[in-house]
Design an enzyme around this catalytic site. Sequence first.
Site, PDB file in Angstrom:
ATOM      1  N   LYS A 165      30.466  36.814 -35.098  1.00 54.78           N
ATOM      2  CA  LYS A 165      29.636  36.506 -33.926  1.00 54.78           C
ATOM      3  C   LYS A 165      30.374  35.681 -32.875  1.00 54.78           C
ATOM      4  O   LYS A 165      30.214  35.906 -31.674  1.00 54.78           O
ATOM      5  CB  LYS A 165      28.290  35.919 -34.338  1.00 54.78           C
ATOM      6  CG  LYS A 165      28.195  34.444 -34.535  1.00 54.78           C
ATOM      7  CD  LYS A 165      26.756  33.984 -34.637  1.00 54.78           C
ATOM      8  CE  LYS A 165      26.213  34.018 -36.044  1.00 54.78           C
ATOM      9  NZ  LYS A 165      25.119  33.052 -36.273  1.00 54.78           N
ATOM     10  N   LYS A 217      31.101  28.192 -42.612  1.00 57.68           N
ATOM     11  CA  LYS A 217      29.723  27.878 -42.988  1.00 57.68           C
ATOM     12  C   LYS A 217      29.746  26.916 -44.145  1.00 57.68           C
ATOM     13  O   LYS A 217      30.699  26.901 -44.937  1.00 57.68           O
ATOM     14  CB  LYS A 217      28.983  29.144 -43.423  1.00 57.68           C
ATOM     15  CG  LYS A 217      27.488  29.021 -43.330  1.00 57.68           C
ATOM     16  CD  LYS A 217      27.056  29.190 -41.893  1.00 57.68           C
ATOM     17  CE  LYS A 217      25.577  29.296 -41.699  1.00 57.68           C
ATOM     18  NZ  LYS A 217      25.270  29.909 -40.411  1.00 57.68           N
ATOM     19  N   THR A 219      19.165  28.842 -29.721  1.00 58.56           N
ATOM     20  CA  THR A 219      19.169  30.093 -30.479  1.00 58.56           C
ATOM     21  C   THR A 219      17.996  30.978 -30.043  1.00 58.56           C
ATOM     22  O   THR A 219      18.158  32.189 -29.808  1.00 58.56           O
ATOM     23  CB  THR A 219      19.117  29.820 -31.999  1.00 58.56           C
ATOM     24  OG1 THR A 219      20.170  28.892 -32.315  1.00 58.56           O
ATOM     25  CG2 THR A 219      19.308  31.089 -32.807  1.00 58.56           C
ATOM     26  N   ASN A 249      12.845  26.405 -36.263  1.00 59.10           N
ATOM     27  CA  ASN A 249      13.259  25.996 -34.917  1.00 59.10           C
ATOM     28  C   ASN A 249      13.556  27.179 -33.988  1.00 59.10           C
ATOM     29  O   ASN A 249      13.023  27.272 -32.887  1.00 59.10           O
ATOM     30  CB  ASN A 249      14.472  25.068 -35.032  1.00 59.10           C
ATOM     31  CG  ASN A 249      15.002  24.662 -33.686  1.00 59.10           C
ATOM     32  OD1 ASN A 249      14.283  24.077 -32.875  1.00 59.10           O
ATOM     33  ND2 ASN A 249      16.250  25.010 -33.401  1.00 59.10           N
ATOM     34  N   SER A 291      26.593  25.190 -28.865  1.00 54.93           N
ATOM     35  CA  SER A 291      27.462  24.301 -29.651  1.00 54.93           C
ATOM     36  C   SER A 291      28.845  24.226 -28.996  1.00 54.93           C
ATOM     37  O   SER A 291      29.470  23.161 -28.931  1.00 54.93           O
ATOM     38  CB  SER A 291      27.635  24.835 -31.075  1.00 54.93           C
ATOM     39  OG  SER A 291      26.591  24.381 -31.906  1.00 54.93           O
TER      40      SER A 291
HETATM   41  N1  GLU Z   1      23.830  27.869 -37.698  1.00 53.97           N
HETATM   42  C1  GLU Z   1      23.884  28.508 -36.419  1.00 53.97           C
HETATM   43  C2  GLU Z   1      24.317  29.944 -36.583  1.00 53.97           C
HETATM   44  O1  GLU Z   1      24.174  30.527 -37.643  1.00 53.97           O
HETATM   45  C3  GLU Z   1      24.694  27.725 -35.387  1.00 53.97           C
HETATM   46  C4  GLU Z   1      26.128  27.526 -35.707  1.00 53.97           C
HETATM   47  C5  GLU Z   1      26.845  26.575 -34.739  1.00 53.97           C
HETATM   48  O2  GLU Z   1      26.247  26.100 -33.783  1.00 53.97           O
HETATM   49  O3  GLU Z   1      28.021  26.330 -34.997  1.00 53.97           O
HETATM   50  O4  GLU Z   1      24.718  30.574 -35.643  1.00 53.97           O
END
Ligand code: GLU
Length: 432
Positions: free
Chosen positions: A97, A109, A193, A224, A362
Site C-alpha cells: 500500500k 507491522k 483512514t 475509528n 502518518s
Molecule cells: N494501521 C494503519 C494501516 O493499516 C496505519 C499505518 C500507519 O499509519 O503507519 O494502514
Amino acid sequence: MSGQKDHANLFDDARSRLEEVFDAIEVHGDARERLMQPSLSLQVSVPVRMDDGSLKVFPGWRVQYNTTLGPAKGGIRFHPDVNQEEVTTLSFWMAVKCAVVDLPYGGGKGGVKVDPKQLSKLELERLARSYIRGIADIMGPDRDIPAPDVNTNATVMGWMADEFDHLARAKVPAAITGKPPELGGSHGRVAATGRGALHVLDLWAEREKRKPEETTVAIQGFGNAAYHFARLAHEQGFRIVAVSDSKGTIYSQEGLDPDAIMEQKQRNKRLHDMVYCDDSVCIAEDVEKLDRDDLLTLEVDVLALAALENQVHEGNVDQIKAGALLEIANGPVSSHADEQLEERGVPVLPDVLANTGGVIVSYFEWLQNRSGERWSEEEINKRLAERLVRESELVFERAEKETISYRRAAYRQGIERIAHAIQLRGNCQDSE
Ligand code: GLU
C-alpha cells in the site's frame, strides 16, 4: 468478527496475489525472490506488571516486510488473535500500500497477542511501554515507524512515543506516528483512514456517474476508521443503511445518523478509562436490530468492510448481494472470494488503495516532525485529497486499459515501483 480465521494460510493467501503480478509486469528475478518473504521478523516477550502485583508475559512481534523504498512503516495491533502469520501478512500489505500511493516507505507491522479490554488503563500503558522496550532496537525515523492499528490509538501512541524518547535520551517524535497533536501528532490523523476511503469511493462513484443520494451503504465495523468514514459519507449524502460491530447489526432503510449512534455509544460507555469506546452499536434506539453477520448479505449498493481480515470468504461469498465492495480494513476479502467477485463483475475497491488515508497522513506527520513544522488541518486534508486523486486515477485508468480488477491494477502499480527500486539498487545481473 465473523469469518474463517485460517491464519495458517493468511500469508500464503496474501502473497498468492504476487504471482499473477510478477507475470504481468515482467519483474526481474531478484524482486520476485525478495518480495516472497519478510526481511526481518522479531518476536518479543512483553512482560507486564499487573495491578494485583502479578506478572503476565504476552507474546509480541514486529515484522519489517521490505525496506527498499524507505523505512518500514505500519501500525501496532493489540488483539487476542494476533500471531506471527497475521503480523507478517499485515506487513506485506503495508509494503504494497505504501508503494501504491507512492510513499517513501517500506512495509512493517507489529502486534501483541492480548485482549486489551481486559486490562486496566495503567496495565495497558505498561503493556505499550514494555512492547516498545522490546522492539526499540529496530525502530527509528529512518528504520521503522510504528503507528496505530486495531485497538491502539493516539493515547497508546503517546505512551509509546514517551517510552521511545526515554530510551533514546532525546526527543524523537518522527519515530512514531498517530500521536496526540500535543505530542507532535498531526491534525487530521484520527479521521484520515475514513476520509481517505471516502475519497476513493467518491472518485469511483464519479466515474460510474453514481450520485451519493442514490447510493446505499452498509458498514461492517464501527471502530475509528468506520466511524469517520460513516460520518463523512453521511455528510456527503450517502445513505448509511446498516452498521455492525462484534455484537450485532443495526439497520434502517431511511438511513442512520453516525453521529447519533456514536453519541449513544459514548453515553453508555463503561469505558475503559477513556481509552476505548466499547459499547455496541446495538444500544442505538429506534432502529431494526439484526444479527452481526446479516450485514454482509444485505442488498446494498456499497458494502464497506471496516472490521478485520478474511470476512468475505469461500463460505459466504455466494451470499454477497452488494453492488460493490469497499475495503477499509486490511484484507477483509480472501483471494478466493475476490476471484469469485471478479467473475461476477462485482467491483472491489481494494484495501491497498482504499485504506491508505491513515498512512498518508502518518507520512505528513513524519514530515512535520522532521522539519519542526505544524500544518493546519485544512492543509493536511488538501494534500491527502491531492495524493489520493492522483494515485487512484492511475489505478482506475490502468484497470480500464488492461481490463483487470482494481486490485490487480493497484498491485501492479505498487509492486512495479518496489521491483524497479530493487533493481536500481544494483547487485543484480542485468541492472544498469
Ligand atoms: N494501521 C494503519 C494501516 O493499516 C496505519 C499505518 C500507519 O499509519 O503507519 O494502514
